[in-house]
Design a protein around this motif. Structure first.
Motif, PDB file in Angstrom:
ATOM      1  N   VAL A 151       0.868  -1.177   0.000  1.00  0.00           N
ATOM      2  CA  VAL A 151       0.000   0.000   0.000  1.00  0.00           C
ATOM      3  C   VAL A 151       0.899   1.219   0.000  1.00  0.00           C
ATOM      4  CG1 VAL A 151      -1.697   1.307   1.326  1.00  0.00           C
ATOM      5  CG2 VAL A 151      -1.855  -1.188   1.216  1.00  0.00           C
ATOM      6  N   LEU A 152       0.627   2.158  -0.898  1.00  0.00           N
ATOM      7  CA  LEU A 152       1.484   3.335  -1.026  1.00  0.00           C
ATOM      8  C   LEU A 152       0.930   4.485  -0.194  1.00  0.00           C
ATOM      9  CD1 LEU A 152       3.924   4.684  -2.295  1.00  0.00           C
ATOM     10  CD2 LEU A 152       2.478   5.300  -4.263  1.00  0.00           C
ATOM     11  N   SER A 153       1.678   4.865   0.828  1.00  0.00           N
ATOM     12  CA  SER A 153       1.359   6.031   1.642  1.00  0.00           C
ATOM     13  C   SER A 153       2.269   7.178   1.190  1.00  0.00           C
ATOM     14  CB  SER A 153       1.539   5.695   3.124  1.00  0.00           C
ATOM     15  OG  SER A 153       1.200   6.792   3.941  1.00  0.00           O
ATOM     16  N   TYR A 154       2.598   8.100   2.095  1.00  0.00           N
ATOM     17  CA  TYR A 154       3.483   9.220   1.757  1.00  0.00           C
ATOM     18  C   TYR A 154       3.966   9.849   3.056  1.00  0.00           C
ATOM     19  CZ  TYR A 154      -1.113  11.436   2.297  1.00  0.00           C
ATOM     20  OH  TYR A 154      -2.357  11.807   2.746  1.00  0.00           O
ATOM     21  N   ASP A 155       5.078  10.575   2.958  1.00  0.00           N
ATOM     22  CA  ASP A 155       5.594  11.269   4.135  1.00  0.00           C
ATOM     23  C   ASP A 155       5.519  12.777   4.004  1.00  0.00           C
ATOM     24  OD1 ASP A 155       7.658  11.146   2.174  1.00  0.00           O
ATOM     25  OD2 ASP A 155       9.174  11.548   3.695  1.00  0.00           O
ATOM     26  N   VAL A 156       5.160  13.287   2.823  1.00  0.00           N
ATOM     27  CA  VAL A 156       4.993  14.723   2.616  1.00  0.00           C
ATOM     28  C   VAL A 156       3.626  14.970   1.987  1.00  0.00           C
ATOM     29  CG1 VAL A 156       5.849  16.802   1.446  1.00  0.00           C
ATOM     30  CG2 VAL A 156       7.473  15.083   2.305  1.00  0.00           C
ATOM     31  N   ASP A 157       2.793  15.740   2.682  1.00  0.00           N
ATOM     32  CA  ASP A 157       1.478  16.129   2.168  1.00  0.00           C
ATOM     33  C   ASP A 157       1.571  17.572   1.695  1.00  0.00           C
ATOM     34  OD1 ASP A 157      -1.150  16.668   1.602  1.00  0.00           O
ATOM     35  OD2 ASP A 157      -1.943  15.916   3.499  1.00  0.00           O
ATOM     36  N   SER A 158       1.387  17.788   0.407  1.00  0.00           N
ATOM     37  CA  SER A 158       1.502  19.131  -0.164  1.00  0.00           C
ATOM     38  C   SER A 158       0.353  20.045   0.241  1.00  0.00           C
ATOM     39  CB  SER A 158       1.540  19.038  -1.691  1.00  0.00           C
ATOM     40  OG  SER A 158       0.265  18.620  -2.185  1.00  0.00           O
ATOM     41  N   LEU A 159      -0.765  19.461   0.691  1.00  0.00           N
ATOM     42  CA  LEU A 159      -1.980  20.207   1.045  1.00  0.00           C
ATOM     43  C   LEU A 159      -2.535  20.989  -0.139  1.00  0.00           C
ATOM     44  CD1 LEU A 159      -0.898  21.519   4.574  1.00  0.00           C
ATOM     45  CD2 LEU A 159      -2.196  19.451   4.024  1.00  0.00           C
ATOM     46  N   ASP A 160      -2.182  20.554  -1.348  1.00  0.00           N
ATOM     47  CA  ASP A 160      -2.630  21.295  -2.532  1.00  0.00           C
ATOM     48  C   ASP A 160      -4.119  21.148  -2.801  1.00  0.00           C
ATOM     49  OD1 ASP A 160      -2.414  18.594  -3.268  1.00  0.00           O
ATOM     50  OD2 ASP A 160      -1.744  19.052  -5.305  1.00  0.00           O
ATOM     51  N   ALA A 161      -4.762  20.105  -2.245  1.00  0.00           N
ATOM     52  CA  ALA A 161      -6.192  19.933  -2.457  1.00  0.00           C
ATOM     53  C   ALA A 161      -6.998  21.055  -1.820  1.00  0.00           C
ATOM     54  CB  ALA A 161      -6.657  18.593  -1.899  1.00  0.00           C
ATOM     55  N   ASN A 162      -6.387  21.789  -0.892  1.00  0.00           N
ATOM     56  CA  ASN A 162      -7.062  22.922  -0.259  1.00  0.00           C
ATOM     57  C   ASN A 162      -6.936  24.207  -1.075  1.00  0.00           C
ATOM     58  OD1 ASN A 162      -7.744  21.330   2.002  1.00  0.00           O
ATOM     59  ND2 ASN A 162      -5.729  21.698   2.910  1.00  0.00           N
ATOM     60  N   ASP A 163      -6.271  24.127  -2.222  1.00  0.00           N
ATOM     61  CA  ASP A 163      -6.084  25.274  -3.121  1.00  0.00           C
ATOM     62  C   ASP A 163      -5.505  26.500  -2.416  1.00  0.00           C
ATOM     63  OD1 ASP A 163      -7.017  24.024  -5.520  1.00  0.00           O
ATOM     64  OD2 ASP A 163      -9.059  24.222  -4.786  1.00  0.00           O
ATOM     65  N   PRO A 164      -4.339  26.351  -1.769  1.00  0.00           N
ATOM     66  CA  PRO A 164      -3.746  27.504  -1.084  1.00  0.00           C
ATOM     67  C   PRO A 164      -2.982  28.442  -2.011  1.00  0.00           C
ATOM     68  CG  PRO A 164      -2.317  25.614  -0.833  1.00  0.00           C
ATOM     69  CD  PRO A 164      -3.533  25.135  -1.598  1.00  0.00           C
ATOM     70  N   GLY A 165      -2.839  28.066  -3.284  1.00  0.00           N
ATOM     71  CA  GLY A 165      -2.058  28.839  -4.233  1.00  0.00           C
ATOM     72  C   GLY A 165      -0.697  28.214  -4.465  1.00  0.00           C
ATOM     73  N   ALA A 166      -0.144  28.483  -5.641  1.00  0.00           N
ATOM     74  CA  ALA A 166       1.114  27.850  -6.039  1.00  0.00           C
ATOM     75  C   ALA A 166       2.268  28.136  -5.081  1.00  0.00           C
ATOM     76  CB  ALA A 166       1.482  28.261  -7.465  1.00  0.00           C
ATOM     77  N   PRO A 167       2.474  29.378  -4.625  1.00  0.00           N
ATOM     78  CA  PRO A 167       3.608  29.613  -3.715  1.00  0.00           C
ATOM     79  C   PRO A 167       3.508  28.791  -2.429  1.00  0.00           C
ATOM     80  CG  PRO A 167       2.827  31.685  -4.625  1.00  0.00           C
ATOM     81  CD  PRO A 167       1.813  30.652  -5.004  1.00  0.00           C
ATOM     82  N   ALA A 168       2.288  28.645  -1.887  1.00  0.00           N
ATOM     83  CA  ALA A 168       2.123  27.860  -0.662  1.00  0.00           C
ATOM     84  C   ALA A 168       2.402  26.384  -0.903  1.00  0.00           C
ATOM     85  CB  ALA A 168       0.717  28.047  -0.096  1.00  0.00           C
ATOM     86  N   VAL A 169       1.939  25.851  -2.040  1.00  0.00           N
ATOM     87  CA  VAL A 169       2.211  24.446  -2.365  1.00  0.00           C
ATOM     88  C   VAL A 169       3.716  24.235  -2.498  1.00  0.00           C
ATOM     89  CG1 VAL A 169       1.882  22.621  -4.083  1.00  0.00           C
ATOM     90  CG2 VAL A 169      -0.034  24.124  -3.479  1.00  0.00           C
ATOM     91  N   GLN A 170       4.372  25.134  -3.200  1.00  0.00           N
ATOM     92  CA  GLN A 170       5.826  25.043  -3.364  1.00  0.00           C
ATOM     93  C   GLN A 170       6.529  25.040  -2.016  1.00  0.00           C
ATOM     94  OE1 GLN A 170       7.437  28.318  -5.611  1.00  0.00           O
ATOM     95  NE2 GLN A 170       9.536  27.906  -4.955  1.00  0.00           N
ATOM     96  N   ARG A 171       6.173  25.978  -1.130  1.00  0.00           N
ATOM     97  CA  ARG A 171       6.822  26.059   0.179  1.00  0.00           C
ATOM     98  C   ARG A 171       6.580  24.799   1.005  1.00  0.00           C
ATOM     99  NH1 ARG A 171       4.713  31.261   0.136  1.00  0.00           N
ATOM    100  NH2 ARG A 171       3.020  30.589   1.532  1.00  0.00           N
ATOM    101  N   THR A 172       5.336  24.330   1.005  1.00  0.00           N
ATOM    102  CA  THR A 172       4.996  23.157   1.813  1.00  0.00           C
ATOM    103  C   THR A 172       5.824  21.957   1.401  1.00  0.00           C
ATOM    104  OG1 THR A 172       2.754  23.965   2.180  1.00  0.00           O
ATOM    105  CG2 THR A 172       3.129  21.611   2.503  1.00  0.00           C
ATOM    106  N   VAL A 173       5.948  21.749   0.095  1.00  0.00           N
ATOM    107  CA  VAL A 173       6.712  20.596  -0.394  1.00  0.00           C
ATOM    108  C   VAL A 173       8.191  20.764  -0.100  1.00  0.00           C
ATOM    109  CG1 VAL A 173       7.415  19.307  -2.448  1.00  0.00           C
ATOM    110  CG2 VAL A 173       5.020  19.992  -2.158  1.00  0.00           C
TER     111      VAL A 173
END
Length: 258
Positions: free
Chosen positions: A191-213
């Motif tokens: 089963v494939l999980s992950y250790d980094v959640d970009s939170l991009d599904a919340n539509d925070p904007g590209a700069p926030a997605v970039q920073r989170t990752v």
């Protein structure tokens, strides 16, 4: 050009992340059976080139959240649903940067957009299973949960010749023991999980997605992202630039762990 494509797609995209509060499918589950009929007057799409079979890595746990920490690779993994123009734009950005990604497709999206399976594989990317309707799989009875896994596997097999490389549970970061067992029954050793959640599904904007990752990623990381979000398309080039500056490269999940 990318901004125009992303803006246009954002207006009509099927936005549905892994946040259970945003799951648009819970009231629209199709009845059991085969794929939905093709649109009248349209021939079925050509079959995609063969996908990788399920990845099996002896010695790794059933649930995989990351790869080796002593390497120089990461895996960018995408929840597979959304406007096909936006998905194609995102894949194109990855390819221009020499990156490969893993798309965990939702079965009813494959019914609606069967040509996307071929597009993903023809780009050298990896394809997997993210359930049939993106329901809260860990809360379902065993028979319904298994149907969610197996019916998406059937779609992948029909389009690509295999059930795909990976299974990822819907609306859950990790599978319960029941769901992991049902995935094995359907043919997925891990089963494939992950250790980094970009939170991009919340539509925070590209700069926030970039920073989170980029704030969280490290060698071996598996990053959760989504197709169907304009901010994710716009964030991908700077994310890939940031990885490259750190000496990291984006590869398929199978390449990461094998």
């Amino acid at each position: 050009m990318l901004r125009a494509a992303a803006s246009a797609a954002a207006a009509g995209a099927l936005v549905s992340g892994c946040d259970p509060h945003r799951d648009v499918d819970s009231g629209a589950v199709r009845s059991a059976g085969g794929p939905s009929p093709s649109r009248a007057g349209h021939a079925p799409p050509a079959r995609a080139r063969a996908a990788r079979p399920p990845t099996r890595v002896p010695g790794l746990p059933v649930q995989i959240a990351h790869g080796p920490r002593n390497g120089r690779a990461v895996a960018l993994t995408f929840h597979g649903r959304g406007d096909p123009k936006m998905a194609t734009a995102l894949l194109g950005e990855a390819e221009r940067a020499g990156a490969k990604v893993t798309v965990l497709a939702i079965g009813d999206w494959l019914d609606e957009q069967p040509a996307m399976a071929r597009r993903i594989l023809d780009g050298g990317h990896e394809l997997g299973n993210h359930t049939m309707h993106h329901r809260n799989i860990c809360a379902l009875p065993a028979a319904e949960a298994y149907a969610e896994i197996s019916r998406c596997a059937d779609r992948l097999r029909a389009l690509t010749g295999t059930i795909g490389s990976w299974f990822r549970p819907s609306q859950a970061r990790r599978a319960t023991d029941l769901v992991a067992g049902l995935a094995r029954k359907a043919g997925y050793p891990h089963v494939l999980s992950y250790d980094v959640d970009s939170l991009d599904a919340n539509d925070p904007g590209a700069p926030a997605v970039q920073r989170t990752v980029l704030d969280a990623v490290e060698p071996g990381s598996v990053v959760s992202l989504h197709l169907g979000h304009a901010g994710t398309v716009a964030a991908l080039p700077p994310i890939l630039d940031g990885l490259r500056r750190r000496g990291l490269r984006a590869v398929t999940t199978t390449e990461l762990v094998t």
